[in-house]
Design a protein around this motif. Structure first.
Motif, PDB file in Angstrom:
ATOM      1  N   LYS A 187      74.072 112.745  88.239  1.00 29.78           N
ATOM      2  CA  LYS A 187      75.348 112.443  88.811  1.00 29.78           C
ATOM      3  C   LYS A 187      75.087 111.383  90.084  1.00 29.78           C
ATOM      4  O   LYS A 187      76.006 111.066  90.608  1.00 29.78           O
ATOM      5  CB  LYS A 187      76.060 113.773  89.797  1.00 29.78           C
ATOM      6  CG  LYS A 187      75.826 115.030  88.869  1.00 29.78           C
ATOM      7  CD  LYS A 187      76.734 114.712  87.597  1.00 29.78           C
ATOM      8  CE  LYS A 187      76.900 115.915  86.514  1.00 29.78           C
ATOM      9  NZ  LYS A 187      77.212 115.918  85.254  1.00 29.78           N
ATOM     10  N   CYS A 188      73.902 111.115  90.263  1.00 31.03           N
ATOM     11  CA  CYS A 188      73.357 110.159  91.181  1.00 31.03           C
ATOM     12  C   CYS A 188      72.711 108.817  90.441  1.00 31.03           C
ATOM     13  O   CYS A 188      72.087 108.972  89.810  1.00 31.03           O
ATOM     14  CB  CYS A 188      72.666 110.687  92.434  1.00 31.03           C
ATOM     15  SG  CYS A 188      73.611 111.811  93.206  1.00 31.03           S
ATOM     16  N   THR A 248      78.415 110.463  94.747  1.00 25.33           N
ATOM     17  CA  THR A 248      77.813 111.040  93.363  1.00 25.33           C
ATOM     18  C   THR A 248      79.001 110.660  92.611  1.00 25.33           C
ATOM     19  O   THR A 248      80.105 110.241  92.713  1.00 25.33           O
ATOM     20  CB  THR A 248      77.790 112.585  93.717  1.00 25.33           C
ATOM     21  OG1 THR A 248      79.120 112.950  94.305  1.00 25.33           O
ATOM     22  CG2 THR A 248      76.782 112.976  94.433  1.00 25.33           C
ATOM     23  N   ASP A 252      78.338 103.799  90.786  1.00 24.88           N
ATOM     24  CA  ASP A 252      77.754 104.290  92.046  1.00 24.88           C
ATOM     25  C   ASP A 252      78.758 103.712  93.187  1.00 24.88           C
ATOM     26  O   ASP A 252      79.435 104.589  94.440  1.00 24.88           O
ATOM     27  CB  ASP A 252      76.380 103.994  92.435  1.00 24.88           C
ATOM     28  CG  ASP A 252      76.104 104.209  93.839  1.00 24.88           C
ATOM     29  OD1 ASP A 252      75.926 105.379  94.102  1.00 24.88           O
ATOM     30  OD2 ASP A 252      75.968 103.589  94.567  1.00 24.88           O
ATOM     31  N   CYS A 270      69.361 118.267  87.791  1.00 21.19           N
ATOM     32  CA  CYS A 270      71.157 118.088  87.685  1.00 21.19           C
ATOM     33  C   CYS A 270      71.514 119.036  86.480  1.00 21.19           C
ATOM     34  O   CYS A 270      72.901 119.164  86.412  1.00 21.19           O
ATOM     35  CB  CYS A 270      71.113 116.514  87.666  1.00 21.19           C
ATOM     36  SG  CYS A 270      72.835 116.124  88.438  1.00 21.19           S
ATOM     37  N   HIS A 289      69.532 111.464  95.553  1.00 22.99           N
ATOM     38  CA  HIS A 289      70.531 111.512  96.525  1.00 22.99           C
ATOM     39  C   HIS A 289      70.355 110.358  97.587  1.00 22.99           C
ATOM     40  O   HIS A 289      71.256 110.112  98.223  1.00 22.99           O
ATOM     41  CB  HIS A 289      70.459 112.937  97.393  1.00 22.99           C
ATOM     42  CG  HIS A 289      69.601 113.120  98.385  1.00 22.99           C
ATOM     43  ND1 HIS A 289      68.499 113.469  97.903  1.00 22.99           N
ATOM     44  CD2 HIS A 289      69.432 112.862  99.509  1.00 22.99           C
ATOM     45  CE1 HIS A 289      67.538 113.749  99.169  1.00 22.99           C
ATOM     46  NE2 HIS A 289      68.499 113.326 100.098  1.00 22.99           N
ATOM     47  N   ARG A 323      72.013 106.714  96.765  1.00 19.88           N
ATOM     48  CA  ARG A 323      73.368 106.723  96.364  1.00 19.88           C
ATOM     49  C   ARG A 323      74.401 106.427  97.291  1.00 19.88           C
ATOM     50  O   ARG A 323      74.333 106.554  98.430  1.00 19.88           O
ATOM     51  CB  ARG A 323      73.751 108.284  95.653  1.00 19.88           C
ATOM     52  CG  ARG A 323      74.030 109.263  96.779  1.00 19.88           C
ATOM     53  CD  ARG A 323      74.441 110.632  96.295  1.00 19.88           C
ATOM     54  NE  ARG A 323      74.574 111.575  97.190  1.00 19.88           N
ATOM     55  CZ  ARG A 323      74.100 112.829  97.231  1.00 19.88           C
ATOM     56  NH1 ARG A 323      73.729 113.169  96.170  1.00 19.88           N
ATOM     57  NH2 ARG A 323      74.546 113.717  98.178  1.00 19.88           N
ATOM     58  N   VAL A 368      78.418 119.076  94.141  1.00 23.49           N
ATOM     59  CA  VAL A 368      77.628 117.976  93.424  1.00 23.49           C
ATOM     60  C   VAL A 368      77.886 116.776  94.654  1.00 23.49           C
ATOM     61  O   VAL A 368      76.899 115.911  94.931  1.00 23.49           O
ATOM     62  CB  VAL A 368      78.488 117.425  92.470  1.00 23.49           C
ATOM     63  CG1 VAL A 368      78.174 115.911  91.569  1.00 23.49           C
ATOM     64  CG2 VAL A 368      78.111 118.187  91.051  1.00 23.49           C
TER      65      VAL A 368
END
Ligand code: SF4
Length: 263
Positions: free
Chosen positions: A157-158, A98, A121, A174, A92, A95, A83
């Motif tokens: 996750k971002c 993650t 974040d 994801c 991505h 960010r 991740v």
């Protein structure tokens, strides 16, 4: 006389304070949800609700099956590293870091939100802003707390820019990470926080109002839908419904058998 915690939450605009019905004699009770019904998404509906295929990052699309299979074999350290270095979707690019998820990796309770915001974040942990404080209050109300028999994760996750909802293709890219997290945790009960989480876990386009008050299934794990804490901050009258959902979740958990064993 109000406790310090009540005063703090009142100051944050998070009243009425959440309390379990047996922990505060005389406290006002929110309505309880209707009796549970087990709801399984139909295969046709699940297929129809699948996000559109990713059209960018074509090499990753080509290797999507291999990538998924690889992720599904990962243990916690490999999954966290994967991740942290992931570039499988456009999120991505902007960010800071993650946001993997946090909590007890053997938890009975799994709470799933949609994605990190600015504070998450910056800090790398889910639900750390005002909505996170409300989630902590909700957990406390049912005698739970972050990290103790509770795991908290997100669909993506971002951080989606400007706090927009994740695009279907981003959530799809994801999804293997969340899928693997759930496989490793093996929670007894999943709580989907808000429409994005519920839509992705149940492959449904129904509203939260239409999904709450029932026990759904995510690959054999009972799942209950309630409102996202960020929505509750904007819609305080809905807090009574969320409270009813939590009471329903506690009753549902009480009726569940022992954890599934690995295998
Ligand atoms: Fe990878 Fe998920 Fe981040 Fe997209 S949101 S880059 S799939 S970790």
């Amino acid at each position: 006389m109000k406790s310090r915690r009540d005063l703090i939450l009142e100051e944050m605009g998070l009243t009425p304070v959440w309390r379990l019905r047996d922990s505060a004699p005389g406290a006002e009770q929110a309505p309880v949800a209707a009796p549970a019904a087990i709801v399984e998404p139909s295969p046709a509906r699940r297929e129809a609700a699948q996000p559109a295929p990713i059209t960018r990052h074509s090499s990753l699309v080509t290797d999507a099956g291999d990538r998924r299979a690889t992720i599904m074999r990962m243990e916690w350290p490999g999954l966290k590293a994967a991740v942290a270095s992931c570039v499988a979707c456009p999120l991505h690019a902007k960010r800071n870091q993650t946001v993997f998820g946090v909590g007890d990796e053997n938890a009975d309770w799994l709470f799933v939100g949609e994605g990190p915001g600015a504070e998450e974040d910056a800090l790398g942990e889910p639900f750390v802003g005002q909505a996170g404080r409300l989630l902590d209050s909700m957990l406390s109300a049912i005698k739970l707390k972050r990290g103790a028999n509770v795991y908290i994760a997100n669909v993506v996750k971002c951080r989606p820019p400007a706090n927009r909802n994740p695009e279907p293709a981003e959530a799809l890219a994801c999804e293997p990470f969340l899928h693997r997290q759930i496989d490793l945790i093996r929670p007894k009960l999943i709580i989907a926080l808000g429409k994005v989480a519920a839509a992705n876990l149940l492959a449904s386009d129904a509203s939260v109002a239409g999904m709450r008050g029932k026990v759904h299934q995510y690959r054999g794990i009972p799942l209950i839908v309630t409102y996202h804490p960020a929505y509750l901050l904007r819609s305080l009258p809905e807090k009574a419904k969320a409270w009813a959902d939590l009471c329903f979740a506690v009753r549902t958990m009480a009726g569940l058998g022992p954890r599934k064993t690995a295998g």
